[in-house]
Design a protein around this motif. Structure first.
Motif, short mmCIF file in Angstrom:
data_model
loop_
_atom_site.label_atom_id
_atom_site.label_comp_id
_atom_site.label_asym_id
_atom_site.label_seq_id
_atom_site.Cartn_x
_atom_site.Cartn_y
_atom_site.Cartn_z
N GLN A 266 37.93 34.50 48.32
CA GLN A 266 37.28 35.70 48.87
C GLN A 266 36.96 36.70 47.73
O GLN A 266 35.87 37.27 47.68
N LYS B 36 34.01 35.45 45.75
CA LYS B 36 32.75 35.51 46.49
C LYS B 36 32.22 36.93 46.61
O LYS B 36 31.02 37.14 46.77
N THR B 37 33.12 37.93 46.60
CA THR B 37 32.70 39.32 46.79
C THR B 37 32.76 40.14 45.50
O THR B 37 32.59 41.36 45.52
#
Lengths: 378, 378
Positions: B162, B165-166
């Motif tokens: 996560q 990805k961000t």
């Protein structure tokens, strides 16, 4: 805390650099332009003494030749250290000599001269040779005379009389005649006194002048007895003025006996060595004193010498490999102090070697005091 | 000469204070506001990086987390030291680890993680426990993970996935898994390298952290063999980068063997002691290096310790009677470095005594590393 310095020269600049780590905001009142400036960046922060006083917590000075009205306005604010009387005394040879007498410290015999009768009396009482100096700042390069047995005494009096009659300071001006002191060397003592009378005194430095301008100062250790004499006189003078801040005293050393030559109610050129050579430098200790902060130790960390950079001389960057260079961001002009070099070593002898190394990068005719200073330490 | 610093924090401020005596005019580019400011007075001098670059002789940086486009514009000017590659390396753990391998210096085993396969491979190859860190600056307090034998490895991977990805840095971001090093202490080495490859290296300092922030640094003398190891690695890394300026290297000391933890391509908090403890401080030597001036001696003058002032702590002015306080003119905020205290002594043991004296003026819970540091020296 904010500090306003009267004067925006290199002493204010070095105070600002020493004060920044203490979160002290230093501004300077340029007495010529009337501007309030930052003494390092020269950014104009405002205009006018009153505005400067209103916007500061503490006022101090970097020189003593300040107009009396400026001093009395600062004094009235209740924020001024070392204060009006100390600055006036430093800028007026008559007051200074009276202070030395009052404090009971050894100084050259003298006479105040305001008239031809005073002049004749000085010659009769003290005798020749005599050194005569204007009590307040001179002008047009005048304000100093030397009377020798073969001098034309009447012609010199005519010159002094003319000087007194045309002095911009009017009746505040006079001339002080002093006995000629055949001194062996000149030394100076710098120290800080706080509002509670606590003292932090640096070790003596020996000063070498070239053409009347300080050239080299050496703090390499002095005789304990001489240091004690100097400290006792420092305490007497500082206490007499109820002094707060850094005070400098210049002495003549005559065969191991010190005689006060003059005082400077401020940080002093002969104390610049403290930036690298002492635990806390004179600039920081002055600020600590006037701001009511604890004084820092004036202990010498190691033998240190200071070399003034005066006028249009050449200082190659190679010198930086051996020493600390402090420039004042000033354009070179004959006789103008534009920087100094500090040099440290483990011992007096190795300081002599270090001075010799640096002297090899500098021209003898531009730094004539350097090689003799080096030799005297080795 | 004019120097533009990327970043307008305390390191730029202390560079400006160290540079003023060299007649170096330091301005700072505040990457957040885009303003060009004086790093001491915060006077706004202009706007925009391009204007700053046009009006300077030399560019340098006070931190390494700088946007790549800013770095490449600076690099294109030909004025930037230590330059784009060094700053990128200091701000990117992937590049940093590759550099350490290239320079052949001892560092913790690691693996780059961009996918679940990499993650599994790291666990299989290096084994647990593992320290995982984002290669670039983290965000929202994220960017660091610790894998122990009893950790939920899948849940941690979900979190890392996560994070990647961000990440605002997109595909430039990754995670570096490193073996856990059971070190005895952390030490750091600061040194300067000039364009001709000449080095001036300070003695090692031992660093004590509190809550992940440097708390106390002590430069009281280290084992010659350890110093030699550190200097050899310093030279290898600095030469590999063709580095110009001050570089800091943090090491783990594992039973007398050093392992590089990380490098900082700039003046460093663990080098602040050099302001009082070394012949020429790290700020001045950095400026000397990037400006092509002769390096100054990095010799330690005497044992010295630095105490960080972090956040909303109380530092009574009494401390100034014993030590040098350096404030950054910053409002206190939790976790924010707002100043430091330098403390010098004649010997390691008396430095311990001095730390103990200062600790009596400071609250134990605000300066928890102080008494242990004092005790370890006595």
């Amino acid at each position: 805390m904010k500090v306003l310095v009267l004067g925006a020269g290199q002493l204010a600049r070095m105070m600002a650099l020493a004060g920044a780590p203490l979160n002290l905001k230093i501004s300077a009142y340029d007495v010529r332009s009337g501007n309030l400036v930052h003494p390092v960046t020269l950014e104009v922060l405002g205009q006018g003494l009153e505005n400067g006083i209103a916007d500061t917590d503490v006022i101090t000075a970097e020189f003593e030749h300040i107009a009396p009205d400026v001093l009395s306005i600062c004094q009235a604010s209740g924020k001024f250290y070392p204060g009006e009387e100390a600055i006036l005394t430093g800028g007026d040879r008559r007051k200074e000599k009276a202070l030395l007498d009052k404090a009971g410290v050894n100084n050259a015999r003298y006479q105040v001269i305001e008239s031809k009768d005073d002049y004749d009396a000085a010659i009769a009482t003290i005798g020749l040779p005599l050194i005569l100096k204007s009590a307040l700042d001179g002008y047009d390069g005048k304000g100093q005379w030397r009377l020798k047995p073969d001098s034309d005494l009447d012609a010199i009096w005519q010159d002094i009389d003319q000087f007194l009659k045309t002095s911009p300071q009017g009746s505040r001006q006079c001339v002080i005649a002093e006995e000629f002191v055949p001194f062996d060397r000149e030394v100076s003592l710098i120290g800080a006194r706080n509002a509670q009378g606590k003292l932090e005194i640096y070790p003596l430095t020996e000063n070498i002048h070239t053409n009347g301008i300080l050239s080299v100062s050496v703090a390499a250790g002095d005789d304990d007895a001489v240091q004690s004499q100097a400290e006792a006189m420092f305490k007497a003078v500082a206490d007499a003025l109820n002094y707060v801040g850094v005070l400098a005293i210049e002495f003549f050393d005559v065969g191991g006996t010190l005689m006060v030559n003059e005082i400077a109610p401020r940080v002093h050129n002969s104390g610049h060595w403290t930036q690298q050579g002492a635990e806390v430098c004179q600039f920081e200790n002055h600020l600590r004193a006037v701001c009511g902060l604890p004084l820092g130790s004036a202990k010498r960390v190691r033998p240190t010498a200071m070399i003034n950079i005066v006028g249009e001389v050449t200082v190659p960057t190679d010198v930086m490999a051996h020493a600390h260079v402090h420039w004042y961001d000033k354009a070179p002009r004959p006789g103008r102090k534009i920087g100094h070099i500090n040099l440290c070593a483990e011992s007096a002898a190795s300081l002599g070697d270090a001075l010799d190394t640096v002297s090899q990068h500098l021209a003898d005719d531009e730094f004539p005091a350097l090689k003799p200073a080096a030799d005297s330490l080795r």
